[in-house]
Design a protein around this motif. Sequence first.
Motif, PDB file in Angstrom:
ATOM      1  N   ALA A 168     -26.176  15.570 -23.648  1.00  0.00           N
ATOM      2  CA  ALA A 168     -25.063  16.363 -24.177  1.00  0.00           C
ATOM      3  C   ALA A 168     -25.520  17.578 -24.984  1.00  0.00           C
ATOM      4  CB  ALA A 168     -24.165  15.477 -25.044  1.00  0.00           C
ATOM      5  N   LEU A 169     -26.787  17.652 -25.334  1.00  0.00           N
ATOM      6  CA  LEU A 169     -27.267  18.731 -26.209  1.00  0.00           C
ATOM      7  C   LEU A 169     -27.037  20.121 -25.595  1.00  0.00           C
ATOM      8  CD1 LEU A 169     -29.562  18.741 -28.822  1.00  0.00           C
ATOM      9  CD2 LEU A 169     -30.560  20.186 -27.073  1.00  0.00           C
ATOM     10  N   GLY A 170     -26.640  21.063 -26.417  1.00  0.00           N
ATOM     11  CA  GLY A 170     -26.411  22.417 -25.924  1.00  0.00           C
ATOM     12  C   GLY A 170     -27.251  23.454 -26.635  1.00  0.00           C
ATOM     13  N   PHE A 171     -27.173  24.698 -26.157  1.00  0.00           N
ATOM     14  CA  PHE A 171     -27.744  25.834 -26.897  1.00  0.00           C
ATOM     15  C   PHE A 171     -26.823  26.185 -28.063  1.00  0.00           C
ATOM     16  CE2 PHE A 171     -29.708  26.647 -22.685  1.00  0.00           C
ATOM     17  CZ  PHE A 171     -31.025  26.728 -23.078  1.00  0.00           C
ATOM     18  N   MET A 172     -25.539  25.995 -27.831  1.00  0.00           N
ATOM     19  CA  MET A 172     -24.532  26.157 -28.888  1.00  0.00           C
ATOM     20  C   MET A 172     -23.525  25.036 -28.690  1.00  0.00           C
ATOM     21  SD  MET A 172     -23.934  30.286 -28.904  1.00  0.00           S
ATOM     22  CE  MET A 172     -25.342  31.401 -28.800  1.00  0.00           C
ATOM     23  N   PHE A 173     -23.075  24.467 -29.794  1.00  0.00           N
ATOM     24  CA  PHE A 173     -22.233  23.276 -29.698  1.00  0.00           C
ATOM     25  C   PHE A 173     -21.176  23.374 -30.781  1.00  0.00           C
ATOM     26  CE2 PHE A 173     -21.111  18.817 -29.752  1.00  0.00           C
ATOM     27  CZ  PHE A 173     -21.506  18.298 -28.520  1.00  0.00           C
ATOM     28  N   ASP A 174     -20.126  24.116 -30.493  1.00  0.00           N
ATOM     29  CA  ASP A 174     -19.070  24.337 -31.480  1.00  0.00           C
ATOM     30  C   ASP A 174     -17.866  23.518 -31.032  1.00  0.00           C
ATOM     31  OD1 ASP A 174     -20.803  26.114 -32.671  1.00  0.00           O
ATOM     32  OD2 ASP A 174     -19.991  27.845 -31.605  1.00  0.00           O
ATOM     33  N   ASP A 175     -17.791  22.292 -31.531  1.00  0.00           N
ATOM     34  CA  ASP A 175     -16.825  21.345 -30.969  1.00  0.00           C
ATOM     35  C   ASP A 175     -15.556  21.200 -31.806  1.00  0.00           C
ATOM     36  OD1 ASP A 175     -18.046  20.050 -33.024  1.00  0.00           O
ATOM     37  OD2 ASP A 175     -18.376  18.167 -31.952  1.00  0.00           O
ATOM     38  N   CYS A 176     -15.295  22.181 -32.671  1.00  0.00           N
ATOM     39  CA  CYS A 176     -14.008  22.196 -33.361  1.00  0.00           C
ATOM     40  C   CYS A 176     -13.737  23.643 -33.805  1.00  0.00           C
ATOM     41  CB  CYS A 176     -14.010  21.253 -34.567  1.00  0.00           C
ATOM     42  SG  CYS A 176     -15.300  21.595 -35.766  1.00  0.00           S
ATOM     43  N   SER A 201     -13.224  24.998 -36.666  1.00  0.00           N
ATOM     44  CA  SER A 201     -13.955  25.545 -37.816  1.00  0.00           C
ATOM     45  C   SER A 201     -15.384  25.954 -37.426  1.00  0.00           C
ATOM     46  CB  SER A 201     -13.955  24.556 -38.986  1.00  0.00           C
ATOM     47  OG  SER A 201     -14.420  23.311 -38.585  1.00  0.00           O
ATOM     48  N   ARG A 202     -15.948  25.267 -36.437  1.00  0.00           N
ATOM     49  CA  ARG A 202     -17.281  25.692 -35.971  1.00  0.00           C
ATOM     50  C   ARG A 202     -17.210  27.006 -35.206  1.00  0.00           C
ATOM     51  NH1 ARG A 202     -22.146  21.743 -35.309  1.00  0.00           N
ATOM     52  NH2 ARG A 202     -21.691  20.432 -37.075  1.00  0.00           N
ATOM     53  N   ASP A 208     -17.231  29.459 -37.813  1.00  0.00           N
ATOM     54  CA  ASP A 208     -18.590  29.596 -38.362  1.00  0.00           C
ATOM     55  C   ASP A 208     -19.493  30.417 -37.437  1.00  0.00           C
ATOM     56  OD1 ASP A 208     -17.989  28.216 -40.663  1.00  0.00           O
ATOM     57  OD2 ASP A 208     -18.760  26.296 -39.956  1.00  0.00           O
ATOM     58  N   ARG A 209     -19.271  30.295 -36.133  1.00  0.00           N
ATOM     59  CA  ARG A 209     -20.067  31.083 -35.172  1.00  0.00           C
ATOM     60  C   ARG A 209     -19.867  32.582 -35.443  1.00  0.00           C
ATOM     61  NH1 ARG A 209     -24.250  29.866 -32.466  1.00  0.00           N
ATOM     62  NH2 ARG A 209     -23.332  27.811 -32.145  1.00  0.00           N
TER      63      ARG A 209
END
Lengths: 165, 391
Positions: A56-64, A66-67, A70-71
Amino acid sequence: MMQTDTALEAALDALLLADASALDGKDMQGWLANYSEEDEASYICRSAENSENGLALGFMFDDCRSRLEDRVTFVNDIWVGTFQDYRTRHFVQRVKYWRVDAATISVRSNFSVFMTPTDSGITQVLAAGQYLDTVRLDKAGGLKLLSRRAELDTSVLPRYLVYPI
Amino acid sequence: MTETGLTWPKNVNEIPKAAFTRKDIYAEEMKRIFFGQEWHPVAHESELPNPGDFKTFRLAGVPLLIARDMEGMVRVFYNACSHRGNQLETAVMGNKTEFECPYHRWLFDAKGDLVGCPNHRDFLPGFDKSDYPLAQPRFDSFYGLFFVTLSAETESLPEFLGDSQNTLRELLGGDGRLKLLGYQKVRYDSNWKSYTDNDGYHAPLLHQAFKLLNWQGGKGRQFTATKHGHICFESALSVVSGPTVLKDDSLIAFKGQDPAVGSRIVSLFPTFVSTKHLDVINLRFATPVDEETVEVHYAYFAHQDDDEDMVRHRLRQSSNLLGPCGLISMEDASIFHRIHIGNHTPGNAIFQKGVHDQSKLESEFLQNDESGNLPRWEYYRSVMGFERAEA
């Protein structure tokens, strides 16, 4: 029916192009504005190699949501002045879509992204792959991304990433 | 010995920039270092957890196949058929009980034994399948981390690791029982030495993020292990104090058990960097591609005892914090490129911070000292046979 689909396709394409335009313009607020206001709005950028191997690991993982916000802070505030900047050009093409329910559509699109570092001026391919999107139809009839997975055929990147793909 | 014609500066804190850019020096490095008496990490066994799992990797161009057999034993092979040398497996990872070469249909099991080859009656008289297993480099493992050496003369792995062993064990979750989360892979436009010189060592001045996040550095030590100049960092956890600019500060939260083992870095000569920071466990398998390019496979792990919430936390933190796009590391990646461009200028790179005497190497350093890299540079100089200038 046909007319409705044509209107929907035009609206989906407009959303895809609005995202490409925001990214190429380094307009992170504009990028964020293409996403739904719902808490579970997400952007994940991951190699197809990881996905296909159940990783499941990503280069970017903004799963909500608020993330995602933050990006925008990473790019606009935290990283300013620390990297070699580069231009991008996103080319995106809708391949397939299907309705999940009255307010939700799944969309698959191909993308390719060219990169031109400002110092070398030499253009190369940054990544190719597909967007796997879930699009939400809001009450006003507008379309927003509820979730986007940028799944990269490019498992070995030619450079670090500053901006989302 | 110095057929490459590079004179090394007299001062121990000066490194000639030409060492980063010359093709002839790179060719000599291949012989003396990558095919020389060093151990190179190529995989952690948790990357191939199940019988039949495999991974391929190219170490300085040499194709390797790391495979777990049906009884659970992990071995390293050259990824080339024992017949004509055709690349055997093309996938980067997967699960197979047998590997078939498409060229003449030679078939190998996961132990590397040749179990089938059509028409062998036409082969040399006395042909025996048991004479043709997959060839293997020397390999050994440390808490599940598999190392390869391409020289028969290399010392044992425990001797090679020396005093770095305890730090590395702690970094590998204490017992090496890890669970793979995935990879971030990238090529940097950088000589492999510019990468290793700057990946372990972190200049806090570079990190705008530390300031914006109210991040106080933990107290720690840095020391050199073995003549190879391996570098170990051990520090208590860095902590965030006060408000941050992040809306979701779980990105920089620590949910592990013991803050005393909060932060570890082990950088092994020649190219390996590994780190445990907050709840990220990251092994970076790096290999030179040419004198201008290094390829780094960042592999991230959870621990086998983690519950579902902890795995999820590690996944979110690992993806976003320390890799080629990470919050506090993306600018490192940029520095690899810029250092390499800058190294195409005359003269020497000069180390300052932590250097007390230009004629003397030390082995204990403060956490942010540049000088921790110097024992490794001295080892590099001696392996490459570069003479130090008299004055």
